[in-house]
Design a protein around this motif. Structure first.
Motif, PDB file in Angstrom:
ATOM      1  N   PRO A 175       0.805  -1.230   0.000  1.00  0.00           N
ATOM      2  CA  PRO A 175       0.000   0.000   0.000  1.00  0.00           C
ATOM      3  C   PRO A 175       0.834   1.274   0.000  1.00  0.00           C
ATOM      4  N   VAL A 176       2.023   1.227   0.624  1.00  0.00           N
ATOM      5  CA  VAL A 176       2.823   2.448   0.696  1.00  0.00           C
ATOM      6  C   VAL A 176       3.379   2.763  -0.690  1.00  0.00           C
ATOM      7  N   GLU A 177       3.898   1.756  -1.329  1.00  0.00           N
ATOM      8  CA  GLU A 177       4.422   1.968  -2.685  1.00  0.00           C
ATOM      9  C   GLU A 177       3.284   2.367  -3.630  1.00  0.00           C
ATOM     10  N   LEU A 178       2.124   1.739  -3.437  1.00  0.00           N
ATOM     11  CA  LEU A 178       0.978   2.069  -4.295  1.00  0.00           C
ATOM     12  C   LEU A 178       0.616   3.553  -4.152  1.00  0.00           C
ATOM     13  N   ALA A 179       0.604   4.044  -2.902  1.00  0.00           N
ATOM     14  CA  ALA A 179       0.279   5.465  -2.680  1.00  0.00           C
ATOM     15  C   ALA A 179       1.294   6.349  -3.414  1.00  0.00           C
ATOM     16  N   ASP A 180       2.561   5.958  -3.351  1.00  0.00           N
ATOM     17  CA  ASP A 180       3.604   6.710  -4.064  1.00  0.00           C
ATOM     18  C   ASP A 180       3.388   6.675  -5.576  1.00  0.00           C
ATOM     19  N   VAL A 181       2.988   5.525  -6.073  1.00  0.00           N
ATOM     20  CA  VAL A 181       2.811   5.388  -7.526  1.00  0.00           C
ATOM     21  C   VAL A 181       1.606   6.221  -7.983  1.00  0.00           C
ATOM     22  N   VAL A 182       0.523   6.160  -7.226  1.00  0.00           N
ATOM     23  CA  VAL A 182      -0.671   6.937  -7.593  1.00  0.00           C
ATOM     24  C   VAL A 182      -0.354   8.436  -7.516  1.00  0.00           C
ATOM     25  N   GLY A 183       0.504   8.812  -6.569  1.00  0.00           N
ATOM     26  CA  GLY A 183       0.816  10.232  -6.351  1.00  0.00           C
ATOM     27  C   GLY A 183       0.144  10.668  -5.057  1.00  0.00           C
ATOM     28  N   LEU A 184       0.962  11.219  -4.129  1.00  0.00           N
ATOM     29  CA  LEU A 184       0.393  11.552  -2.820  1.00  0.00           C
ATOM     30  C   LEU A 184      -0.577  12.721  -2.914  1.00  0.00           C
ATOM     31  N   ASP A 185      -0.378  13.610  -3.905  1.00  0.00           N
ATOM     32  CA  ASP A 185      -1.331  14.719  -4.093  1.00  0.00           C
ATOM     33  C   ASP A 185      -2.700  14.168  -4.484  1.00  0.00           C
ATOM     34  N   ILE A 186      -2.676  13.165  -5.377  1.00  0.00           N
ATOM     35  CA  ILE A 186      -3.951  12.574  -5.809  1.00  0.00           C
ATOM     36  C   ILE A 186      -4.580  11.811  -4.641  1.00  0.00           C
ATOM     37  N   CYS A 187      -3.742  11.066  -3.903  1.00  0.00           N
ATOM     38  CA  CYS A 187      -4.259  10.334  -2.738  1.00  0.00           C
ATOM     39  C   CYS A 187      -4.918  11.299  -1.760  1.00  0.00           C
TER      40      CYS A 187
ATOM     41  N   ILE B 252       0.626  12.871   5.097  1.00  0.00           N
ATOM     42  CA  ILE B 252       0.383  12.983   3.643  1.00  0.00           C
ATOM     43  C   ILE B 252       0.347  14.459   3.253  1.00  0.00           C
ATOM     44  N   LYS B 253      -0.368  15.249   4.052  1.00  0.00           N
ATOM     45  CA  LYS B 253      -0.441  16.696   3.746  1.00  0.00           C
ATOM     46  C   LYS B 253       0.961  17.310   3.743  1.00  0.00           C
ATOM     47  N   GLN B 254       1.756  16.925   4.766  1.00  0.00           N
ATOM     48  CA  GLN B 254       3.111  17.509   4.846  1.00  0.00           C
ATOM     49  C   GLN B 254       3.937  17.147   3.619  1.00  0.00           C
ATOM     50  N   LYS B 255       3.849  15.907   3.234  1.00  0.00           N
ATOM     51  CA  LYS B 255       4.653  15.483   2.077  1.00  0.00           C
ATOM     52  C   LYS B 255       4.212  16.241   0.827  1.00  0.00           C
ATOM     53  N   VAL B 256       2.911  16.410   0.653  1.00  0.00           N
ATOM     54  CA  VAL B 256       2.426  17.136  -0.527  1.00  0.00           C
ATOM     55  C   VAL B 256       2.910  18.587  -0.472  1.00  0.00           C
TER      56      VAL B 256
END
Ligand code: NAI
Length: 675
Positions: free
Chosen positions: A526-538, A555-559
């Motif tokens: 799931p972590v890699e999947l979130a990265d692949v989808v894009g954390l902004d989109i997530c 997630i907000k901080q990373k974006v």
């Protein structure tokens, strides 16, 4: 030509005394090898052996296929290893009869030539195939949890050698005729109009049968096999775990033990498949095949108004790739964007896709000719379908559709690729809100087969049906879903991805979390999947589904720090050459189980909710939708099948325990009571 008819085969002899055997399975759109069709073929081959023609040519009367494989319906009726062995031996014997005929035998192939059909073709002396991208040959049995069993494991390796032969059988991938000819698996790839000439040539010349190169034959020796087998096992292990998918491992073992010894390998091939058929994975993968057929059926709407011209607005990641895929499948596409660079980038990606998929220069050029850059949006007026794929912003989308309805043809289907906005919110700007439907593709479009066909409360049934028919016509799997936050796929994925973030907060490393999910059978953690989808989109999708306050701060901080995942080089992982840099992990069985429960239970809970709320019509569509949309461990047969196999009561009890420990994220949905 004289002919004699059987129920499934036509046998005729031409003036040159060449027998032409045409397969036309009764009452079926495609040819399959069942007990009935094989028994008849055995009779015909016996008859031919007694009264030998000059040569035998096997063809198919079906429009789009030679033989698609064994009869999978019959497969489901196998009750014992004995039944399985009977069926396998029947297939092996018929192929042997064919191989033993002392005359030139030719498989004349168009369309799909797969599984048992390929094994039959391999038993012929020569294979001549149509040089067209629609002609594909392969042995995809692993996808059903088995491996070839009509002698194909032996003959494929004899013809292609162990490197390519094993690769084809282990991956299940198919080759277009031209690539198959290059690899020596078919003898010649020619346009259909040259079939007769090619057949006459082979009958006249009788060249030696195709055989793998000397170097490949060396690899088939007793000394080389164990070494290569080790390499193959390692490669397979990267994709499929032995406990989940035993078939590829059985195949490697079969070859390692018996490769090069025909008789022993035929016998072991039959034993091995009889064993695999009895394994639950095979039963579930056969079920997945039927789930896929069920989804395909959603797209086979005969009286839907056909779509010939598609206009895509927004040439970004999604719009550009939707346009390319649609053109690849033969439709005219106009691609509009307010930013010319987006269109240029999209056309470049399209060309790469066409080259990869079509290989033949003129076919690539023809596909490029079908895809028109259209900065002024001229195509809008003439298109049968308009797909909007611009920014995920309600107001921007609403104002675009206001314009679209003024210019589009009154019959044109209006669709949005929104991933999270309710269809009705966009549709309310239209004079006729019933015209709008969601066509939700997934990223990457060329890889992800599923398309959600999203209906709002006002979307007309015939509009949704037409959208599903379109998805089917471009070889995607449509799943009709009700408009609600996240639709089906994102709604189920979000709690699962969010739980990974909580697990990290509790001290698990991201590698541990992903490893546990992989061990469950997910294609990606799931972590890699979130990265692949894009954390902004997530972040956007999660806040649409759960509310902004429920999106974890990390997630907000990373974006905010532009750490968007794979596309920006850093997200949860750091990326090097597009690959995440991962630390080694070592987890005990209990730790794995614990992380899996934490991840999978919210996923299952949300699946139950979607079923209960009627987001999809039935369990089959839910299981199929989630296997093809999220990659939910296919060997389990899908989330609802998994719940039934594990026991709903047991899982519900775990959910309740987690609810006490972790709060409402685990509150069981009321739908559990109906399972
Ligand atoms: P993107 O940002 O890559 O592309 C959007 C494109 O639309 C840009 O090229 C932009 O110039 C163009 N555009 C914006 N407003 C326009 C207008 N008024 N007229 C013409 N062109 C305009 O976005 P992406 O990722 O392709 O997303 C598009 C839609 O697809 C969104 O609704 C998104 O939610 C949805 N989606 C995205 C997925 C993903 O993984 N990226 C997956 C599934 C759906």
């Amino acid at each position: 030509m004289t002919t004699s008819n059987f129920k499934h085969w036509y046998l005729g002899t031409d003036d040159e005394q060449v027998a032409w055997l045409c397969f036309d399975q009764h009452d079926s759109a495609v040819n399959t090898l069942s007990s009935a069709t094989l028994n008849e073929l055995a009779q015909i081959l016996t008859q031919l052996a007694q009264d030998l023609p000059k040569a035998l040519v096997i063809t198919s009367a079906k429009e789009s296929s030679f033989i698609v494989g064994a009869d999978i319906e019959e497969f489901t009726k196998i009750k014992s290893a004995r039944d399985a062995r009977d069926l396998v031996e029947r297939g092996q014997n018929v192929c042997q009869q064919l191989e033993d005929l002392p005359i030139p035998t030719i498989a004349l192939i168009h369309g799909f030539c797969l599984g048992g059909g390929m094994e039959l073709a391999l038993a012929c002396d020569y294979r001549i195939a149509e040089d067209d991208p629609s002609c594909r040959v392969g042995l995809p049995e692993v996808m059903l949890g088995i491996h070839p069993a009509f002698g194909g494991t032996v003959r494929m390796i004899e013809v292609a050698g162990p490197t390519l032969g094993m690769d084809l059988m282990l991956s299940g991938r198919s080759l277009i005729a031209r690539s198959a000819a290059k690899a020596g698996i078919v003898d010649k790839a020619v346009p259909k109009r040259h079939f007769d000439l090619a057949v006459a040539d082979y009958i006249e010349r009788k060249p030696a049968k195709a055989r793998a190169s000397k170097a490949q034959q060396m690899l088939n020796s007793a000394a080389s096999r164990p070494l290569l087998a080790k390499v193959l096992e390692k490669k397979v292990a990267e994709k499929a775990r032995r406990e989940h998918y035993p078939a590829p491992y059985s195949l490697i073992n079969l070859w390692k033990q018996h490769g090069g010894n025909r008789k022993a390998m035929f016998a072991a091939e039959a034993d091995s498949v009889a064993e695999l058929v009895a394994h639950p994975t095979s039963k579930n993968l056969v079920n997945v095949f039927f789930l896929q057929e069920g989804l395909k059926k959603q797209g086979k709407i005969i009286d839907a108004q056909p779509i010939k011209h598609v206009h895509v607005i927004g040439a970004g990641v999604m719009g550009g790739d939707i346009a390319a895929w649609t053109a690849l499948q033969g439709m005219k596409v106009t691609l509009q964007d307010r930013n010319p660079e987006s269109v240029t980038r999209a056309l470049k990606r399209a060309q790469t896709l066409f080259k990869k998929k079509l290989k033949i220069k003129r076919a690539v050029q023809a596909a490029m000719d079908r895809l028109h850059p259209d900065l002024n949006g001229d195509g809008l007026k003439k298109a049968d379908l308009i797909i909007e794929a611009i920014f995920e912003d309600l107001e921007v989308k609403r104002s675009l559709f206001q314009e679209v309805q003024e210019n589009a043809h009154s019959d044109a289907l209006l669709a949005t690729n929104t991933s999270s906005i309710p269809i009705e919110d966009i549709a309310s700007v239209l004079k006729n809100p019933g015209r709008l439907v969601g066509l939700h593709f997934f990223n990457p479009v060329a890889k992800m087969q599923l398309v959600e066909i999203v209906s709002g409360p006002q979307t007309q049934a015939k509009i949704a049906a037409r959208a599903a028919a379109f998805a089917g016509s471009i070889k995607r799997l449509p799943v009709p879903v009700k408009s609600s936050p996240g639709f089906l796929v994102n709604r189920v994925l979000v709690p699962y991805l969010i739980e990974a973030v909580y697990l990290q907060k509790e001290g698990h490393s991201i590698e541990e979390i992903d490893e546990a999910a992989l061990q469950f059978g997910m294609p990606m953690g799931p972590v890699e999947l979130a990265d692949v989808v894009g954390l902004d989109i997530c972040q956007k999708v999660a806040s649409n589904i759960l509310g902004e306050d429920k999106v974890p701060d990390v997630i907000k901080q990373k974006v905010d720090n532009s750490q968007l995942g794979k596309k920006s080089g850093t997200g949860f992982y750091k990326y090097k050459k597009d690959k995440p840099i991962k630390q080694q992990v070592s987890l005990t069985t209990e730790q794995v189980q614990q992380i899996q429960d934490r991840l999978i239970l919210p996923y299952l809970n949300e699946s139950v909710a979607c079923l209960d709320e009627g987001i999809v019509k039935n369990e089959q569509l839910l299981d199929g939708g989630l296997i093809f949309g999220t990659g939910f461990a296919p060997f389990t047969g899908g989330p609802i099948t998994y719940i039934r196999e594990q026991g709903a009561d047991k899982l519900l009890a775990k959910l309740k325990t987690f609810e006490k420990e972790h709060g409402e994220r685990y509150t069981p949905h009321k739908g559990w009571n109906n399972l």
